[in-house]
Scaffold this active site. Sequence first.
Site, PDB file in Angstrom:
ATOM      1  N   LYS A 110       3.681   5.066  -6.855  1.00 38.77           N
ATOM      2  CA  LYS A 110       3.529   4.013  -6.186  1.00 38.77           C
ATOM      3  C   LYS A 110       3.135   2.915  -7.185  1.00 38.77           C
ATOM      4  O   LYS A 110       2.208   2.978  -7.981  1.00 38.77           O
ATOM      5  CB  LYS A 110       2.366   3.884  -5.290  1.00 38.77           C
ATOM      6  CG  LYS A 110       2.698   5.028  -3.965  1.00 38.77           C
ATOM      7  CD  LYS A 110       1.577   4.735  -3.058  1.00 38.77           C
ATOM      8  CE  LYS A 110       0.369   5.835  -3.549  1.00 38.77           C
ATOM      9  NZ  LYS A 110      -0.649   6.137  -2.674  1.00 38.77           N
ATOM     10  N   THR A 117      -6.271  -5.095   1.143  1.00 42.72           N
ATOM     11  CA  THR A 117      -5.368  -3.730   0.893  1.00 42.72           C
ATOM     12  C   THR A 117      -6.046  -2.657   0.864  1.00 42.72           C
ATOM     13  O   THR A 117      -5.728  -1.458   0.509  1.00 42.72           O
ATOM     14  CB  THR A 117      -4.921  -3.932  -0.782  1.00 42.72           C
ATOM     15  OG1 THR A 117      -5.984  -4.188  -1.612  1.00 42.72           O
ATOM     16  CG2 THR A 117      -4.025  -5.327  -0.769  1.00 42.72           C
ATOM     17  N   GLY A 158      -6.859   0.789   2.313  1.00 38.93           N
ATOM     18  CA  GLY A 158      -6.189   1.980   3.012  1.00 38.93           C
ATOM     19  C   GLY A 158      -4.758   1.843   2.948  1.00 38.93           C
ATOM     20  O   GLY A 158      -4.002   2.688   3.699  1.00 38.93           O
ATOM     21  N   THR A 159      -4.339   1.262   2.085  1.00 38.04           N
ATOM     22  CA  THR A 159      -2.668   1.222   1.682  1.00 38.04           C
ATOM     23  C   THR A 159      -2.154   2.344   1.395  1.00 38.04           C
ATOM     24  O   THR A 159      -1.005   2.846   1.911  1.00 38.04           O
ATOM     25  CB  THR A 159      -2.295   0.138   0.632  1.00 38.04           C
ATOM     26  OG1 THR A 159      -3.015   0.399  -0.610  1.00 38.04           O
ATOM     27  CG2 THR A 159      -2.612  -1.257   1.164  1.00 38.04           C
ATOM     28  N   GLY A 160      -2.751   3.096   0.735  1.00 42.42           N
ATOM     29  CA  GLY A 160      -2.180   4.587   0.138  1.00 42.42           C
ATOM     30  C   GLY A 160      -2.443   5.531   1.174  1.00 42.42           C
ATOM     31  O   GLY A 160      -1.171   6.367   1.545  1.00 42.42           O
ATOM     32  N   CYS A 161      -3.237   5.538   2.341  1.00 44.81           N
ATOM     33  CA  CYS A 161      -3.692   6.433   3.238  1.00 44.81           C
ATOM     34  C   CYS A 161      -2.545   6.301   4.405  1.00 44.81           C
ATOM     35  O   CYS A 161      -1.770   6.815   4.970  1.00 44.81           O
ATOM     36  CB  CYS A 161      -4.864   6.220   3.949  1.00 44.81           C
ATOM     37  SG  CYS A 161      -6.371   6.734   2.868  1.00 44.81           S
TER      38      CYS A 161
END
Length: 262
Positions: A174, A206, A208-211
């Site tokens: 990412k 932003t 929690g974007t990865g989760c």
Amino acid sequence: MRIALTIAGSDSGGGAGIQADLKTFQRFGVFGTSAITAVTAQNTKGVSAWEPVSPDLVRAQIDSVVEDLPPAAFKSGMLANAAAASVVAKAIREHSLRNYVLDPVMVATSGDVLLESDAIDVIRSELIPQAFLVTPNLHEAAILVGREIGDEDAMARAAETIVSEMGAEAALIKGGHLASGDRVVDILYDGNVRAFRGLRLDARNTHGTGCTLSAAITAQLARGESLHAAVRRAIDYVHNAIASAPGLGSGHGPLNHLAEDR
């Protein structure tokens, strides 16, 4: 209805971890189950405290879900420590779980560390070889491969290393933290390199974007989508979830998990 499982930490603020994963599973029409690895005290401003769940209880949760609600796909997020990571790796092998999306959560959006250092070797040696897809950000990818990542070529090389040397089937690096002007690039490697490009948003919400991204991919894999289609749709969904974030809290706010995905 297909079933998905998330193995991750609980976020009391509701924006990341188990809470974000279950919201995202529901958004994509998948029944969500969970195994909680840690309990955190956090909000949009940061993590004030966290404690791991015992490895035996982590394993018991996974066993209970799998024996009655077998997942068509599953993901892991915050694993807290080496003991928990090892238990998860053993459970994956013994239950022959498939469609594993590994999000190697190490640091929260706020900068708070969420992984004890001894767990990194377990992720490398026991979890990545079982993963269908690994989804690190630039910082996490640099730790996994042991070198800095400063441009798209380096992202592609890191993704290839995770696949060809560590044993994952695919890796998605990412690029949200890459200095790439008004465009964001994410690099997928599954034997071939593919770049996903989008408009960079100037946003503070932003958390929690990865989760959310890894959960969206997991949900679509559970429904039988191809890897490339799942990644493309998940990236679009997260972009829209950031753009339409509700603006809650005074720090890095949560996304809009009801956002469109096209």
